[in-house]
Design a protein around this motif. Sequence first.
Motif, PDB file in Angstrom:
ATOM      1  N   LEU A 136       0.875  -1.186   0.000  1.00  0.00           N
ATOM      2  CA  LEU A 136       0.000   0.000   0.000  1.00  0.00           C
ATOM      3  C   LEU A 136       0.907   1.228   0.000  1.00  0.00           C
ATOM      4  CD1 LEU A 136      -2.847   1.383   0.401  1.00  0.00           C
ATOM      5  CD2 LEU A 136      -2.340   1.309   2.858  1.00  0.00           C
ATOM      6  N   ILE A 137       0.704   2.132  -0.947  1.00  0.00           N
ATOM      7  CA  ILE A 137       1.530   3.345  -0.997  1.00  0.00           C
ATOM      8  C   ILE A 137       0.629   4.551  -0.778  1.00  0.00           C
ATOM      9  CG2 ILE A 137       3.313   4.625  -2.233  1.00  0.00           C
ATOM     10  CD1 ILE A 137       3.704   2.234  -4.063  1.00  0.00           C
ATOM     11  N   VAL A 138       0.960   5.327   0.260  1.00  0.00           N
ATOM     12  CA  VAL A 138       0.134   6.485   0.608  1.00  0.00           C
ATOM     13  C   VAL A 138       0.915   7.773   0.423  1.00  0.00           C
ATOM     14  CG1 VAL A 138      -1.239   5.125   2.239  1.00  0.00           C
ATOM     15  CG2 VAL A 138       0.739   6.419   3.084  1.00  0.00           C
ATOM     16  N   ASN A 139       0.171   8.873   0.269  1.00  0.00           N
ATOM     17  CA  ASN A 139       0.780  10.205   0.201  1.00  0.00           C
ATOM     18  C   ASN A 139       1.289  10.626   1.579  1.00  0.00           C
ATOM     19  OD1 ASN A 139       0.667  13.094  -1.358  1.00  0.00           O
ATOM     20  ND2 ASN A 139       0.058  13.366   0.763  1.00  0.00           N
ATOM     21  N   GLY A 140       0.494  10.303   2.622  1.00  0.00           N
ATOM     22  CA  GLY A 140       0.887  10.628   3.990  1.00  0.00           C
ATOM     23  C   GLY A 140       0.737  12.098   4.338  1.00  0.00           C
ATOM     24  N   ALA A 141       1.375  12.514   5.435  1.00  0.00           N
ATOM     25  CA  ALA A 141       1.313  13.887   5.965  1.00  0.00           C
ATOM     26  C   ALA A 141      -0.122  14.301   6.271  1.00  0.00           C
ATOM     27  CB  ALA A 141       1.984  14.878   5.008  1.00  0.00           C
ATOM     28  N   GLY A 142      -0.965  13.333   6.547  1.00  0.00           N
ATOM     29  CA  GLY A 142      -2.334  13.636   6.969  1.00  0.00           C
ATOM     30  C   GLY A 142      -3.352  13.702   5.846  1.00  0.00           C
ATOM     31  N   LEU A 143      -2.902  13.575   4.585  1.00  0.00           N
ATOM     32  CA  LEU A 143      -3.853  13.754   3.476  1.00  0.00           C
ATOM     33  C   LEU A 143      -4.963  12.696   3.485  1.00  0.00           C
ATOM     34  CD1 LEU A 143      -4.616  15.479   1.069  1.00  0.00           C
ATOM     35  CD2 LEU A 143      -3.051  14.151  -0.351  1.00  0.00           C
ATOM     36  N   GLU A 144      -4.644  11.485   3.964  1.00  0.00           N
ATOM     37  CA  GLU A 144      -5.645  10.404   3.963  1.00  0.00           C
ATOM     38  C   GLU A 144      -6.334  10.232   5.315  1.00  0.00           C
ATOM     39  OE1 GLU A 144      -2.375   9.816   3.139  1.00  0.00           O
ATOM     40  OE2 GLU A 144      -2.285   9.106   1.059  1.00  0.00           O
ATOM     41  N   ASP A 145      -6.056  11.160   6.271  1.00  0.00           N
ATOM     42  CA  ASP A 145      -6.552  10.956   7.639  1.00  0.00           C
ATOM     43  C   ASP A 145      -8.051  10.712   7.733  1.00  0.00           C
ATOM     44  OD1 ASP A 145      -4.096  11.126   8.742  1.00  0.00           O
ATOM     45  OD2 ASP A 145      -4.415  13.026   9.807  1.00  0.00           O
ATOM     46  N   GLU A 146      -8.826  11.390   6.901  1.00  0.00           N
ATOM     47  CA  GLU A 146     -10.287  11.327   7.036  1.00  0.00           C
ATOM     48  C   GLU A 146     -10.901  10.080   6.400  1.00  0.00           C
ATOM     49  OE1 GLU A 146     -12.254  13.448   8.681  1.00  0.00           O
ATOM     50  OE2 GLU A 146     -10.546  14.686   9.282  1.00  0.00           O
ATOM     51  N   TRP A 147     -10.135   9.351   5.598  1.00  0.00           N
ATOM     52  CA  TRP A 147     -10.834   8.295   4.836  1.00  0.00           C
ATOM     53  C   TRP A 147     -10.113   6.954   4.740  1.00  0.00           C
ATOM     54  CZ3 TRP A 147      -8.331   6.673   0.340  1.00  0.00           C
ATOM     55  CH2 TRP A 147      -7.350   7.536  -0.173  1.00  0.00           C
ATOM     56  N   LEU A 148      -8.808   6.927   5.017  1.00  0.00           N
ATOM     57  CA  LEU A 148      -8.096   5.659   4.771  1.00  0.00           C
ATOM     58  C   LEU A 148      -7.921   4.792   6.022  1.00  0.00           C
ATOM     59  CD1 LEU A 148      -6.728   3.860   2.692  1.00  0.00           C
ATOM     60  CD2 LEU A 148      -4.631   5.178   2.965  1.00  0.00           C
ATOM     61  N   GLU A 149      -7.877   5.437   7.185  1.00  0.00           N
ATOM     62  CA  GLU A 149      -7.550   4.695   8.406  1.00  0.00           C
ATOM     63  C   GLU A 149      -8.512   3.527   8.647  1.00  0.00           C
ATOM     64  OE1 GLU A 149      -6.868   5.956  12.960  1.00  0.00           O
ATOM     65  OE2 GLU A 149      -6.208   7.411  11.444  1.00  0.00           O
ATOM     66  N   GLY A 150      -9.812   3.806   8.525  1.00  0.00           N
ATOM     67  CA  GLY A 150     -10.825   2.765   8.749  1.00  0.00           C
ATOM     68  C   GLY A 150     -10.704   1.639   7.737  1.00  0.00           C
ATOM     69  N   MET A 151     -10.443   2.010   6.475  1.00  0.00           N
ATOM     70  CA  MET A 151     -10.292   0.991   5.421  1.00  0.00           C
ATOM     71  C   MET A 151      -9.097   0.099   5.689  1.00  0.00           C
ATOM     72  SD  MET A 151     -10.851   2.890   1.830  1.00  0.00           S
ATOM     73  CE  MET A 151     -10.296   1.518   0.923  1.00  0.00           C
ATOM     74  N   LEU A 152      -8.008   0.731   6.156  1.00  0.00           N
ATOM     75  CA  LEU A 152      -6.764  -0.010   6.405  1.00  0.00           C
ATOM     76  C   LEU A 152      -6.967  -1.023   7.529  1.00  0.00           C
ATOM     77  CD1 LEU A 152      -3.820  -0.376   5.687  1.00  0.00           C
ATOM     78  CD2 LEU A 152      -3.270   1.668   7.000  1.00  0.00           C
ATOM     79  N   LYS A 153      -7.604  -0.574   8.597  1.00  0.00           N
ATOM     80  CA  LYS A 153      -7.893  -1.492   9.711  1.00  0.00           C
ATOM     81  C   LYS A 153      -8.857  -2.579   9.254  1.00  0.00           C
ATOM     82  CE  LYS A 153      -6.968   1.305  13.790  1.00  0.00           C
ATOM     83  NZ  LYS A 153      -7.486   2.604  14.221  1.00  0.00           N
ATOM     84  N   GLY A 154      -9.911  -2.154   8.520  1.00  0.00           N
ATOM     85  CA  GLY A 154     -10.940  -3.083   8.065  1.00  0.00           C
ATOM     86  C   GLY A 154     -10.418  -4.123   7.084  1.00  0.00           C
ATOM     87  N   SER A 155      -9.297  -3.823   6.423  1.00  0.00           N
ATOM     88  CA  SER A 155      -8.742  -4.745   5.427  1.00  0.00           C
ATOM     89  C   SER A 155      -8.236  -6.033   6.077  1.00  0.00           C
ATOM     90  CB  SER A 155      -7.581  -4.088   4.676  1.00  0.00           C
ATOM     91  OG  SER A 155      -6.412  -4.051   5.492  1.00  0.00           O
ATOM     92  N   LYS A 156      -7.909  -5.958   7.376  1.00  0.00           N
ATOM     93  CA  LYS A 156      -7.344  -7.102   8.113  1.00  0.00           C
ATOM     94  C   LYS A 156      -6.125  -7.677   7.385  1.00  0.00           C
ATOM     95  CE  LYS A 156     -11.416  -8.529  10.719  1.00  0.00           C
ATOM     96  NZ  LYS A 156     -12.102  -7.239  10.578  1.00  0.00           N
ATOM     97  N   ASN A 157      -5.432  -6.814   6.656  1.00  0.00           N
ATOM     98  CA  ASN A 157      -4.241  -7.241   5.907  1.00  0.00           C
ATOM     99  C   ASN A 157      -3.009  -6.785   6.686  1.00  0.00           C
ATOM    100  OD1 ASN A 157      -2.135  -7.587   4.109  1.00  0.00           O
ATOM    101  ND2 ASN A 157      -3.248  -6.795   2.330  1.00  0.00           N
TER     102      ASN A 157
END
Length: 296
Positions: free
Chosen positions: A73-94
């Motif tokens: 998984l490659i992210v932009n970081g620096a907070g750009l994905e804070d509102e939408w990616l965290e839940g998906m990442l946890k939910g992926s169970k990967n």
Amino acid sequence: MRFILTIAFIFFMPVLIHARVLVVTAFPYIADITRIVGGDGVEVHSLASGTSHPHYVNANGAAARAIGKADLLIVNGAGLEDEWLEGMLKGSKNAAIQPGKDGHLDLSELVDLIAEGQTTLRRTPQFTHNGVNPHHHLDPANIPVYADAIAARLQRLDESNAGLYRANARSFVGEWKRRMKQWDSRLSDRKGSTVIQRHALFDYFLRRYDIVCAGSLEPAPGVSPTLQQANIILSETPADRTALIIRDVFNTATAANHLAARTGIKLVVLPHDVGSVPEAVDIFALFDEIVRRLAE
Ligand SMILES: [Zn+2]
């Protein structure tokens, strides 16, 4: 028939021997660099599209399904994905793609970030930059840094194609540096000019080309533009000393359009990602188009 089957077997054999590295990226610009560097060694999906609001992405369905089995998984970081990616990442169970693992690459850790001044406004859910400007990919000098890091990470995950990733990155970076010389010369007339932005999106780009930003129409990043904020900017930098108003493709157009109509300052809509306008078909075309629209 046997001949056809033999040809088909030879053609598909490399795929059977080496499964492709499955990469999910947060944004299309990362996906495009990864496809160029990864070549036939990778399969790439982007969660955001070019026209997504980068702070609030509704993830693309195919990419969202791929995240559960992604190798990287490659992210932009620096907070750009804070509102939408965290839940998906946890939910992926990967487990392989969680932060700190080889399957997780955060591009913001590779480059210098622009700190943004503290605001007196209370933090609201709409406040999108948390002390640092996350739009670092719009400095074209950062793109080769990402390409080299993506190649290095692919080599670690897939040693069988290490030579391919190294060679692809080398030729990409070489071509990119040639293009940067063209962009430098096309924007030389803009050096020292002053612009106003709708959102603090192009700070890295403007810094690279010595273009001055008089301010953003948003009183704080993510907070809706106000008339008062426009008046503050104009009181400090009068309209006749301002070359352009820059608007992005994902925020509402009203405030920037209104200011342009009121002051006569030229308005330009700039793409920020691959696919955000029809011309931005890839990472090269994205920067070609930003430069073309600014230089005009
Ligand atoms: Zn932003």
